[in-house]
Enzyme design. Structure first.
Site, PDB file in Angstrom:
ATOM      1  N   HIS A  82       0.834  -1.197   0.000  1.00 26.59           N
ATOM      2  CA  HIS A  82       0.000   0.000   0.000  1.00 26.59           C
ATOM      3  C   HIS A  82       0.866   1.241   0.000  1.00 26.59           C
ATOM      4  O   HIS A  82       1.833   1.339   0.735  1.00 26.59           O
ATOM      5  CB  HIS A  82      -0.928   0.016   1.224  1.00 26.59           C
ATOM      6  CG  HIS A  82      -2.096   0.926   1.052  1.00 26.59           C
ATOM      7  ND1 HIS A  82      -3.295   0.496   0.526  1.00 26.59           N
ATOM      8  CD2 HIS A  82      -2.250   2.240   1.317  1.00 26.59           C
ATOM      9  CE1 HIS A  82      -4.142   1.516   0.483  1.00 26.59           C
ATOM     10  NE2 HIS A  82      -3.534   2.589   0.953  1.00 26.59           N
ATOM     11  N   ASP A 161     -13.639   3.628   8.119  1.00 26.46           N
ATOM     12  CA  ASP A 161     -12.625   4.353   7.355  1.00 26.46           C
ATOM     13  C   ASP A 161     -13.239   5.033   6.142  1.00 26.46           C
ATOM     14  O   ASP A 161     -12.892   6.153   5.803  1.00 26.46           O
ATOM     15  CB  ASP A 161     -11.498   3.423   6.897  1.00 26.46           C
ATOM     16  CG  ASP A 161     -10.567   4.123   5.915  1.00 26.46           C
ATOM     17  OD1 ASP A 161      -9.938   5.120   6.324  1.00 26.46           O
ATOM     18  OD2 ASP A 161     -10.508   3.725   4.737  1.00 26.46           O
ATOM     19  N   ARG A 168     -12.574  13.514   6.133  1.00 20.12           N
ATOM     20  CA  ARG A 168     -11.249  14.147   6.217  1.00 20.12           C
ATOM     21  C   ARG A 168     -10.925  14.920   4.956  1.00 20.12           C
ATOM     22  O   ARG A 168     -10.316  15.982   4.998  1.00 20.12           O
ATOM     23  CB  ARG A 168     -10.176  13.078   6.453  1.00 20.12           C
ATOM     24  CG  ARG A 168     -10.185  12.523   7.870  1.00 20.12           C
ATOM     25  CD  ARG A 168      -9.356  11.257   7.951  1.00 20.12           C
ATOM     26  NE  ARG A 168      -7.994  11.454   7.494  1.00 20.12           N
ATOM     27  CZ  ARG A 168      -7.279  10.529   6.861  1.00 20.12           C
ATOM     28  NH1 ARG A 168      -7.776   9.321   6.630  1.00 20.12           N
ATOM     29  NH2 ARG A 168      -6.055  10.790   6.472  1.00 20.12           N
ATOM     30  N   LYS A 187      -7.622  -0.899   6.820  1.00 19.35           N
ATOM     31  CA  LYS A 187      -7.999  -1.596   5.582  1.00 19.35           C
ATOM     32  C   LYS A 187      -7.118  -2.816   5.339  1.00 19.35           C
ATOM     33  O   LYS A 187      -7.594  -3.855   4.895  1.00 19.35           O
ATOM     34  CB  LYS A 187      -7.873  -0.636   4.391  1.00 19.35           C
ATOM     35  CG  LYS A 187      -9.051   0.309   4.288  1.00 19.35           C
ATOM     36  CD  LYS A 187      -8.860   1.304   3.164  1.00 19.35           C
ATOM     37  CE  LYS A 187      -7.860   2.364   3.552  1.00 19.35           C
ATOM     38  NZ  LYS A 187      -7.979   3.623   2.842  1.00 19.35           N
TER      39      LYS A 187
HETATM   40  N1  URA Z   1      -4.383   6.397   1.838  1.00 16.22           N
HETATM   41  C1  URA Z   1      -5.324   5.921   2.687  1.00 16.22           C
HETATM   42  O1  URA Z   1      -5.855   4.842   2.490  1.00 16.22           O
HETATM   43  N2  URA Z   1      -5.681   6.670   3.736  1.00 16.22           N
HETATM   44  C2  URA Z   1      -5.135   7.862   3.988  1.00 16.22           C
HETATM   45  O2  URA Z   1      -5.492   8.485   4.960  1.00 16.22           O
HETATM   46  C3  URA Z   1      -4.162   8.374   3.094  1.00 16.22           C
HETATM   47  C4  URA Z   1      -3.792   7.613   2.026  1.00 16.22           C
END
Ligand code: URA
Ligand code: CA
Length: 432
Positions: A82, A161, A168, A187
């Site tokens: 990721h 999330d 956010r 995640k």
């Molecule tokens: N990628 C994500 O999944 N979450 C974040 O807060 C920033 C980048």
């Protein structure tokens, strides 16, 4: 428990208990805590930070807010990767088939664009027919059958999330270490991978603008991953300029294909080998990074990885012919070349504003409801450290309108030419 007390406690720099964090995550997910109270808490977290224990509790509460996928029916060590976000970051589309081609099962959960950064899921949708919303059982079957599948954040994966991420994005609380760390790790934990390679970007195009912040974010995520029983490591990579040459959707798919054909940009190719080698080692398919890299080079040079990409595309409903005929993807009406206005060395390419320029052309979303124009974007012909002659093409713009003076101006203003500088180092640190 009252939400206002939690907000006040964090506002004053207090430490939230596990129960308080659980109360917030549950209440925001089920809608009993409104956006305005959640926003206030996010802003308090942004300013007052969180302890490791708070971040871990937040991550686990978010991971458990929805489905937790069980990948144990897939044989072998499942590795995920990721990135914390970048501009022109095409790595996943090259990396997933490449790593799968050496026998590592890749169950990849990817995201959409956020702010000025692009998202792998948006890019994959530039492939006609490609399905990014795969049900969990089919996702598992695909990884079992062909070793690779890339899916979006499925309906009920870390719903806390999903809601917080959207909030956010519009409350100026994206670039906070505890919030990014918990968002990503929730995640990754919910999506069931055994091992996780994190690409923590740093520089102008990243959310972490300086190396110290990037290191803190990486260390935080690695610790959370290990606490959750997942073998986790991080590569801190340079995102002061965009990665590779293409920034867009169709053109990044084309860039990924070229890279798998051995003709990719040097920095993208290197980044793929760096991250891929770490994945192969975590999957215990090689003992050393050198051995892993040699396996990846062989898979790329023999064409096996390219075949794997074709297989991945057709297994997810896409048209694999685009690998040999990328022109079958949506093409922009106008191709406009920007010549260099002076001779010299490219000193800086401000990644964030280049990302915004691509977004203005239509490659990204200005609001959550916006749709994406896959065909548009910008291609950089010169990267930092390269010399350019006056009149030589600096950038190609792919656009569906020819009135793009603002984009041209933005590109010129964000690429500086002058005295010789060194090419920036791609890998800034490794955190284990
Ligand atoms: N990628 C994500 O999944 N979450 C974040 O807060 C920033 C980048
Ligand atoms: Ca790129």
């Amino acid at each position: 428990m009252r939400m206002i007390d939690l907000i006040e406690k964090k506002r004053e720099g207090g430490v939230l208990t596990k129960e308080e964090i659980q109360f917030f995550v549950d209440g925001y997910t089920d809608g009993s805590i409104p956006d305005y109270q959640a926003s206030a808490l996010l802003m308090a977290i942004f300013y007052k930070d969180m302890t490791d224990e708070e971040i871990t509790n937040l991550t686990l509460a978010m991971a458990n807010s929805g489905d937790v996928i069980d990948l144990s029916s897939i044989e072998g060590i499942k590795v995920d990767k990721h990135s914390t976000g970048g501009v022109g970051d095409t790595t996943t589309i090259v990396l997933a088939p490449l790593v799968a081609a050496v026998g590592v099962p890749v169950a990849k959960m990817s995201g959409r664009g956020l702010g000025h950064t692009g998202g792998t899921i948006d890019k994959l949708e530039a492939i006609p027919g490609f399905e990014v919303e795969i049900p969990n059982d089919k996702f598992i079957n695909l990884v079992n059958k062909i070793q690779v599948a890339v899916t979006g954040q499925s309906g009920n994966l870390a719903p806390a999330d999903k809601k917080l991420y959207a909030l956010r994005d519009v409350t100026a609380t994206v670039d906070s270490i505890p919030l990014i760390a918990s968002s990503i790790m929730s995640k990754k934990i919910a999506s069931g991978a055994d091992a996780i390679v994190l690409d923590v970007t740093t520089g102008d195009g990243a959310f972490m603008k300086n190396l110290d912040d990037a290191k803190r974010l990486a260390q935080t995520m690695v610790r959370i991953g290990k606490l959750a029983g997942r073998n986790t490591m991080a590569v801190i990579s340079d995102m002061s300029q965009p990665l590779g040459e293409a920034i867009g959707n169709t053109i990044e798919i084309e860039e990924a294909i070229n890279t798998l054909k051995g003709n990719g940009p040097e920095d993208l190719t290197e980044m793929v080998y760096v991250l891929g080698s770490q994945m192969v080692v975590l999957a215990e398919k090689a003992e050393t990074l050198e051995e892993a890299r040699a396996m990846l080079v062989e898979a790329l040079e023999s064409g096996k990885a390219l075949e794997k990409l074709k297989e991945m595309i057709s297994s997810q409903g896409g048209n694999p012919d685009i690998v040999d005929h990328p022109e079958k993807m949506a093409q922009a009406k106008y191709t406009i070349e920007l010549p260099a206005l002076e001779s010299g060395c490219v000193r800086e390419i401000h990644a964030e504003n280049i990302g915004i320029a691509a977004m203005i052309l239509g490659a990204g979303r200005k609001t959550k409801e916006d749709s994406i124009d896959y065909s548009v974007g910008v291609k950089l012909h010169k990267k930092v450290g390269m010399t350019v002659e006056k009149g030589e093409t600096l950038v190609t713009i792919y656009s569906n309108t020819d009135s793009i003076e603002d984009v041209k101006e933005m590109l010129y203003n964000n690429i500086s030419i002058g005295e010789q500088v060194e090419e920036p180092a791609l890998v800034r640190a490794i955190i284990t």
